[in-house]
Design a protein around this motif. Structure first.
Motif, PDB file in Angstrom:
ATOM      1  N   ALA A  58       0.888  -1.374  -0.149  1.00 18.86           N
ATOM      2  CA  ALA A  58      -0.028   0.044   0.071  1.00 18.86           C
ATOM      3  C   ALA A  58       0.713   1.209   0.102  1.00 18.86           C
ATOM      4  N   ASN A  59       1.963   1.076   0.781  1.00 21.57           N
ATOM      5  CA  ASN A  59       2.830   2.391   0.747  1.00 21.57           C
ATOM      6  C   ASN A  59       3.800   2.501  -0.256  1.00 21.57           C
ATOM      7  N   ASP A  60       3.400   1.728  -1.323  1.00 20.86           N
ATOM      8  CA  ASP A  60       3.836   1.868  -2.842  1.00 20.86           C
ATOM      9  C   ASP A  60       3.377   2.858  -3.858  1.00 20.86           C
ATOM     10  N   ARG A  98      -9.334   4.326  -8.917  1.00 19.43           N
ATOM     11  CA  ARG A  98     -10.374   4.216  -8.250  1.00 19.43           C
ATOM     12  C   ARG A  98     -10.397   2.579  -7.819  1.00 19.43           C
ATOM     13  N   ALA A  99     -10.217   1.576  -8.704  1.00 20.74           N
ATOM     14  CA  ALA A  99     -10.073   0.236  -8.148  1.00 20.74           C
ATOM     15  C   ALA A  99      -9.402  -0.008  -6.851  1.00 20.74           C
ATOM     16  N   LEU A 100      -7.997   0.367  -7.038  1.00 23.47           N
ATOM     17  CA  LEU A 100      -7.268   0.351  -5.647  1.00 23.47           C
ATOM     18  C   LEU A 100      -7.672   1.142  -4.649  1.00 23.47           C
ATOM     19  N   ILE A 119      -6.932  -1.076   4.616  1.00 22.51           N
ATOM     20  CA  ILE A 119      -5.671  -0.701   4.731  1.00 22.51           C
ATOM     21  C   ILE A 119      -5.473   0.832   4.418  1.00 22.51           C
ATOM     22  N   ALA A 120      -4.676   1.349   5.169  1.00 22.56           N
ATOM     23  CA  ALA A 120      -4.445   2.971   4.947  1.00 22.56           C
ATOM     24  C   ALA A 120      -3.166   2.917   4.133  1.00 22.56           C
ATOM     25  N   HIS A 121      -3.271   4.037   3.392  1.00 20.19           N
ATOM     26  CA  HIS A 121      -1.871   4.295   1.965  1.00 20.19           C
ATOM     27  C   HIS A 121      -0.695   4.104   2.714  1.00 20.19           C
ATOM     28  N   HIS A 122      -0.560   4.439   4.027  1.00 15.73           N
ATOM     29  CA  HIS A 122       0.830   4.616   4.338  1.00 15.73           C
ATOM     30  C   HIS A 122       1.367   3.042   4.929  1.00 15.73           C
ATOM     31  N   GLU A 123       0.706   2.100   4.844  1.00 18.95           N
ATOM     32  CA  GLU A 123       0.927   1.004   5.418  1.00 18.95           C
ATOM     33  C   GLU A 123       1.859  -0.067   4.570  1.00 18.95           C
ATOM     34  N   ALA A 173       0.667  -5.987   1.864  1.00 23.12           N
ATOM     35  CA  ALA A 173       0.444  -6.493   0.556  1.00 23.12           C
ATOM     36  C   ALA A 173      -0.964  -5.889   0.063  1.00 23.12           C
ATOM     37  N   ILE A 174      -1.131  -5.517  -1.039  1.00 23.73           N
ATOM     38  CA  ILE A 174      -2.352  -5.084  -1.573  1.00 23.73           C
ATOM     39  C   ILE A 174      -3.246  -6.281  -2.114  1.00 23.73           C
ATOM     40  N   PHE A 175      -2.632  -7.239  -2.722  1.00 22.86           N
ATOM     41  CA  PHE A 175      -3.420  -8.593  -3.254  1.00 22.86           C
ATOM     42  C   PHE A 175      -2.697  -9.774  -2.499  1.00 22.86           C
TER      43      PHE A 175
END
Length: 335
Positions: free
Chosen positions: A171-173, A203-205, A214-218, A221-223
């Motif tokens: 997420a932080n990427d 938008r999907a992400l 999940i916060a953006h800075h964490e 893993a996204i998937f």
């Protein structure tokens, strides 16, 4: 048998010192080389009716390695590129053996003489825009798995990421709050790069991160898979093939194409090229170390070649063919 010929200490020093400390190899490289050597050792143990721990270095002679490589192609149906990748790992290990254990130099040198096998360079396959759209639309959006699958397919299609890069994104990427969203991809050989994110993917992400809390800075893993662990290469391939199966009724041509996560990368490259994007920009986008790798997309675009013929005014009319009147030239011409 002397202790210096035992495999265990040589394997340990190879992975702990040569690859990790001396070469600073990436985790992906270490894992790939580990898997190749594990397969070789299991093959040798089965062939020689020994336990893996009882194998000595001299058991892994040139003939056994060649038999292992043949099995990869004949029984496991590996392509030549995969066979060569396994051989590269084996050769790397035996380079270490030759340097670390002079008494084993002869065994190592014979293995190192095994050449890389030349492969036929096939035409680069890619999908049309309609086929890409059909794959992305295939997952069921009413389920959490379907929403994850659609976002993953969209990520592959819009970023051109390698499967390892896509599954490795945290997420932080992501930088979704910027006026122009972008993502950091960790490429092969520690060649990181930043690529833009299309609006539909952003938008999907955003929706997927919100759904998973999940916060953006964490650095998470996204998937992820069913067990909430980072999606594996196998899992990614399964998502793509499942989508292809569901999309075939609307796009029958997909049944005849080699569908894999990598085909999205090829498809984006071809779309960029056909849109007039120069090869150097495409090279930077895809993270190719050499522009020659990117050039294969230009070679695969028959339509651009056909347009080139039309612009050059080549009519296709046959000219008069040269006919040699010299006996030697006539002989060579007839061969």
């Amino acid at each position: 048998m002397s202790e210096h010929l035992l495999l265990a200490p040589l394997l340990e020093s190879y992975f702990r010192r040569r690859l990790t400390k001396q070469r600073n190899a990436t985790p992906a490289t270490v894992a790939s080389y580990r898997d190749a050597l594990r397969m070789l050792i299991i093959f040798a143990a089965t062939r020689l009716a020994k336990k893996p721990a009882a194998l000595a270095l001299e058991d892994l002679d040139r003939d056994l390695v060649l038999a292992f490589l043949d099995e990869l192609e004949e029984k496991r149906k590996n392509v030549i590129a995969t066979r060569n990748a396994r051989l590269a790992a084996i050769r790397s290990f035996f380079h270490h053996v030759a340097a670390a254990d002079p008494a084993s130099f002869g065994v190592a040198q014979r293995v190192l003489t095994i050449p890389i096998k030349r492969a036929h360079i096939e035409v680069t396959h890619h999908l049309t825009k309609a086929e890409v759209d059909a794959l992305i639309a295939a997952p069921d959006q009413r389920t959490s798995r379907g929403r994850r699958d659609r976002t993953f397919l969209l990520f592959l299609a819009r970023t051109g990421a390698r499967v390892s890069e896509a599954t490795g994104v945290n997420a932080n990427d992501l930088q979704l709050e910027r006026p122009h969203p972008q993502v950091l991809l960790r490429g092969k050989g520690r060649r990181d790069r930043v690529v833009p994110i299309a609006k539909d993917l952003a938008r999907a992400l955003t929706s997927l991160l919100s759904e998973r809390g999940i916060a953006h800075h964490e650095p998470r893993a996204i998937f992820v898979g069913a067990r909430n662990e980072r999606l594996t290469r196998f899992g990614a391939t399964h998502i793509v093939r499942r989508a292809a199966t569901e999309a075939v009724p609307t796009r029958p041509a997909l049944a005849d194409k080699p569908i894999s996560p990598h085909i999205f990368r090829h498809s984006l490259a071809m779309k960029l090229l056909q849109s007039g994007v120069d090869l150097l920009t495409i090279q930077a986008w895809l993270g190719h170390a050499q522009v020659a790798t990117t050039h294969r997309y230009a070679a695969a675009d028959v339509e651009m070649m056909r347009n080139g013929l039309e612009k050059a005014g080549v009519t296709g009319a046959h000219g008069v063919r040269f006919r040699p009147n010299d006996s030697v030239l006539q002989l060579l011409n007839s061969i």
